[in-house]
Design a protein around this motif. Structure first.
Motif, mmCIF file in Angstrom:
data_model
loop_
_atom_site.group_PDB
_atom_site.id
_atom_site.type_symbol
_atom_site.label_atom_id
_atom_site.label_comp_id
_atom_site.label_asym_id
_atom_site.label_seq_id
_atom_site.Cartn_x
_atom_site.Cartn_y
_atom_site.Cartn_z
ATOM 1 N N MET A 1 0.837 -1.185 0.000
ATOM 2 C CA MET A 1 0.000 0.000 0.000
ATOM 3 C C MET A 1 0.875 1.239 0.000
ATOM 4 S SD MET A 1 -2.799 -1.113 2.878
ATOM 5 C CE MET A 1 -4.157 -0.108 2.292
ATOM 6 N N GLU A 2 0.307 2.316 -0.532
ATOM 7 C CA GLU A 2 1.037 3.572 -0.591
ATOM 8 C C GLU A 2 1.052 4.227 0.790
ATOM 9 O OE1 GLU A 2 0.678 7.920 -2.688
ATOM 10 O OE2 GLU A 2 -0.649 6.330 -3.401
ATOM 11 N N ILE A 3 2.194 4.752 1.184
ATOM 12 C CA ILE A 3 2.296 5.449 2.471
ATOM 13 C C ILE A 3 2.060 6.934 2.252
ATOM 14 C CG2 ILE A 3 3.798 6.016 4.404
ATOM 15 C CD1 ILE A 3 5.145 3.257 3.965
ATOM 16 N N ILE A 4 1.084 7.455 2.977
ATOM 17 C CA ILE A 4 0.667 8.850 2.814
ATOM 18 C C ILE A 4 1.741 9.789 3.355
ATOM 19 C CG2 ILE A 4 -1.010 10.502 3.774
ATOM 20 C CD1 ILE A 4 -3.106 8.246 3.289
ATOM 21 N N GLN A 5 1.974 10.865 2.611
ATOM 22 C CA GLN A 5 3.037 11.806 2.969
ATOM 23 C C GLN A 5 2.495 13.056 3.661
ATOM 24 O OE1 GLN A 5 6.492 11.083 2.551
ATOM 25 N NE2 GLN A 5 5.432 9.113 2.365
ATOM 26 N N THR A 6 3.378 13.674 4.447
ATOM 27 C CA THR A 6 3.014 14.860 5.225
ATOM 28 C C THR A 6 2.367 15.935 4.338
ATOM 29 O OG1 THR A 6 3.844 16.518 6.766
ATOM 30 C CG2 THR A 6 5.356 15.853 5.025
ATOM 31 N N GLY A 7 1.368 16.565 4.895
ATOM 32 C CA GLY A 7 0.557 17.513 4.136
ATOM 33 C C GLY A 7 -0.859 17.002 3.960
ATOM 34 N N ASP A 8 -1.010 15.670 3.967
ATOM 35 C CA ASP A 8 -2.353 15.083 3.881
ATOM 36 C C ASP A 8 -3.041 15.238 5.237
ATOM 37 O OD1 ASP A 8 -4.538 13.172 3.966
ATOM 38 O OD2 ASP A 8 -3.665 12.290 2.149
ATOM 39 N N PRO A 9 -4.260 15.810 5.262
ATOM 40 C CA PRO A 9 -4.932 16.072 6.543
ATOM 41 C C PRO A 9 -5.158 14.823 7.400
ATOM 42 C CG PRO A 9 -6.132 17.107 4.728
ATOM 43 C CD PRO A 9 -5.028 16.313 4.108
ATOM 44 N N VAL A 10 -5.192 13.639 6.793
ATOM 45 C CA VAL A 10 -5.456 12.427 7.583
ATOM 46 C C VAL A 10 -4.363 12.218 8.639
ATOM 47 C CG1 VAL A 10 -4.262 10.729 6.092
ATOM 48 C CG2 VAL A 10 -6.268 10.027 7.438
ATOM 49 N N LEU A 11 -3.164 12.727 8.355
ATOM 50 C CA LEU A 11 -2.057 12.571 9.312
ATOM 51 C C LEU A 11 -2.193 13.520 10.497
ATOM 52 C CD1 LEU A 11 0.943 12.239 6.826
ATOM 53 C CD2 LEU A 11 -0.139 10.407 8.147
ATOM 54 N N ARG A 12 -3.138 14.460 10.409
ATOM 55 C CA ARG A 12 -3.303 15.472 11.458
ATOM 56 C C ARG A 12 -4.563 15.284 12.282
ATOM 57 N NH1 ARG A 12 1.292 17.137 13.019
ATOM 58 N NH2 ARG A 12 2.571 18.234 11.522
ATOM 59 N N LYS A 13 -5.332 14.235 11.956
ATOM 60 C CA LYS A 13 -6.567 13.964 12.709
ATOM 61 C C LYS A 13 -6.278 13.068 13.908
ATOM 62 C CE LYS A 13 -10.077 12.547 10.152
ATOM 63 N NZ LYS A 13 -10.805 12.032 8.955
ATOM 64 N N VAL A 14 -7.070 13.241 14.980
ATOM 65 C CA VAL A 14 -7.033 12.275 16.075
ATOM 66 C C VAL A 14 -7.818 11.061 15.594
ATOM 67 C CG1 VAL A 14 -7.681 11.799 18.462
ATOM 68 C CG2 VAL A 14 -6.863 14.082 17.818
ATOM 69 N N ALA A 15 -7.165 9.906 15.562
ATOM 70 C CA ALA A 15 -7.787 8.698 15.014
ATOM 71 C C ALA A 15 -8.849 8.152 15.979
ATOM 72 C CB ALA A 15 -6.716 7.653 14.739
ATOM 73 N N THR A 16 -9.805 7.435 15.408
ATOM 74 C CA THR A 16 -10.951 6.908 16.163
ATOM 75 C C THR A 16 -10.594 5.575 16.816
ATOM 76 O OG1 THR A 16 -12.350 7.905 14.463
ATOM 77 C CG2 THR A 16 -13.400 6.286 15.918
ATOM 78 N N PRO A 17 -10.971 5.387 18.100
ATOM 79 C CA PRO A 17 -10.747 4.079 18.740
ATOM 80 C C PRO A 17 -11.598 3.000 18.075
ATOM 81 C CG PRO A 17 -11.268 5.773 20.373
ATOM 82 C CD PRO A 17 -11.538 6.361 19.025
ATOM 83 N N LEU A 18 -11.135 1.765 18.178
ATOM 84 C CA LEU A 18 -11.874 0.627 17.618
ATOM 85 C C LEU A 18 -12.659 -0.084 18.712
ATOM 86 C CD1 LEU A 18 -9.295 -1.058 15.193
ATOM 87 C CD2 LEU A 18 -11.308 0.293 14.603
ATOM 88 N N ALA A 19 -13.883 -0.513 18.376
ATOM 89 C CA ALA A 19 -14.676 -1.346 19.288
ATOM 90 C C ALA A 19 -14.191 -2.794 19.173
ATOM 91 C CB ALA A 19 -16.148 -1.251 18.902
ATOM 92 N N VAL A 20 -14.508 -3.584 20.186
ATOM 93 C CA VAL A 20 -14.034 -4.977 20.243
ATOM 94 C C VAL A 20 -14.450 -5.763 18.994
ATOM 95 C CG1 VAL A 20 -14.318 -7.162 21.475
ATOM 96 C CG2 VAL A 20 -13.813 -5.074 22.750
ATOM 97 N N ASP A 21 -15.695 -5.605 18.568
ATOM 98 C CA ASP A 21 -16.137 -6.375 17.389
ATOM 99 C C ASP A 21 -15.435 -5.908 16.109
ATOM 100 O OD1 ASP A 21 -17.562 -3.986 17.662
ATOM 101 O OD2 ASP A 21 -19.233 -4.717 16.458
ATOM 102 N N GLU A 22 -15.079 -4.634 16.071
ATOM 103 C CA GLU A 22 -14.304 -4.141 14.917
ATOM 104 C C GLU A 22 -12.894 -4.736 14.925
ATOM 105 O OE1 GLU A 22 -15.878 0.332 14.005
ATOM 106 O OE2 GLU A 22 -14.896 0.066 15.943
ATOM 107 N N ILE A 23 -12.311 -4.816 16.131
ATOM 108 C CA ILE A 23 -10.948 -5.357 16.241
ATOM 109 C C ILE A 23 -10.909 -6.798 15.737
ATOM 110 C CG2 ILE A 23 -9.157 -6.060 17.901
ATOM 111 C CD1 ILE A 23 -10.080 -3.616 19.622
ATOM 112 N N ARG A 24 -11.945 -7.552 16.058
ATOM 113 C CA ARG A 24 -11.961 -8.982 15.714
ATOM 114 C C ARG A 24 -12.518 -9.249 14.317
ATOM 115 N NH1 ARG A 24 -14.345 -10.557 21.633
ATOM 116 N NH2 ARG A 24 -12.373 -10.503 22.781
ATOM 117 N N SER A 25 -12.833 -8.192 13.566
ATOM 118 C CA SER A 25 -13.450 -8.384 12.248
ATOM 119 C C SER A 25 -12.430 -8.851 11.214
ATOM 120 C CB SER A 25 -14.090 -7.074 11.783
ATOM 121 O OG SER A 25 -13.085 -6.131 11.467
ATOM 122 N N VAL A 26 -12.947 -9.454 10.162
ATOM 123 C CA VAL A 26 -12.093 -9.920 9.063
ATOM 124 C C VAL A 26 -11.407 -8.732 8.378
ATOM 125 C CG1 VAL A 26 -12.122 -11.083 6.822
ATOM 126 C CG2 VAL A 26 -13.505 -11.976 8.714
#
Ligand code: ZN
Length: 195
Positions: A1-26
């Motif tokens: 996969m491509e690694i996103i480089q600085t300047g992309d807003p996604v690198l500046r967001k506080v990421a969302t926690p995962l719920a248990v069922d999301e963690i165990r998902s395929v």
């Protein structure tokens, strides 16, 4: 996969926690496999989900013995760098343990081609969930503690360039040319960085 480089807003967001069922998902299992392969291909010692465009609280870490085989034992010792097995950290909470800090050059796959001296806590405690959503608490020292601080920063929208000693910012070519063989004390003195 491509690694996103600085300047992309996604690198500046506080990421969302995962719920248990999301963690165990395929889909999370597949994401972890893709992140592992992307980290190894780079190669890098850590990769946080925002770096591949997923704003979730998940990172993978691995410091392989073959990455450090060409580094002198003296450099490994000052960095307290030891191999770390592949593992996944989810929804991590980090605490810096003690007052001791360590300065070393550090880079980031999302700020490709550059490095800078970053002051990090020498010891950390991290509570997180693993890929089976089991709670884990670890304490880490030295380089592994640095990796954890760097990756968990990513999950909070922070990059090393926010914490770097700005006068030390350099491209990788010049790390090898001017700084690699010097002690961090010499680097600090040459650059006028306070100790
Ligand atoms: Zn990074």
């Amino acid at each position: 996969m491509e690694i996103i480089q600085t300047g992309d807003p996604v690198l500046r967001k506080v990421a969302t926690p995962l719920a248990v069922d999301e963690i165990r998902s395929v889909s999370t299992k597949h994401l972890i496999e893709q992140m592992r392969d992307t980290m190894r291909a780079a190669p890098g010692v850590g990769l946080a989900a925002p770096q591949i465009g997923e704003s979730i609280q998940l990172a993978v870490i691995e410091d392989r013995s073959d990455y450090i085989k060409d580094i002198s034992s003296e450099q490994l010792a000052t960095r307290q760098r030891l191999p770390v097995d592949f593992h996944v950290i989810i929804n991590p909470k980090i605490t810096i343990v003690g007052e001791t800090t360590l300065d070393f050059f550090e880079g980031c796959l999302s700020v490709a081609g550059f490095a800078a001296v970053v002051r990090r806590g020498a010891s950390v405690r991290v509570e997180y969930l693993n890929e089976r959503a089991e709670p884990i608490t670890i304490t880490a020292q030295g380089w592994y503690a640095r990796i954890l601080q760097h990756e968990i920063d990513h999950l909070n929208g922070t990059l090393y360039i926010d914490r770097m000693q700005t006068r030390s910012f350099t491209n990788i070519e010049n790390v090898d040319r001017f700084w690699k063989s010097r002690t961090i004390e010499e680097v600090r003195e040459d650059l006028g960085i306070d100790g």
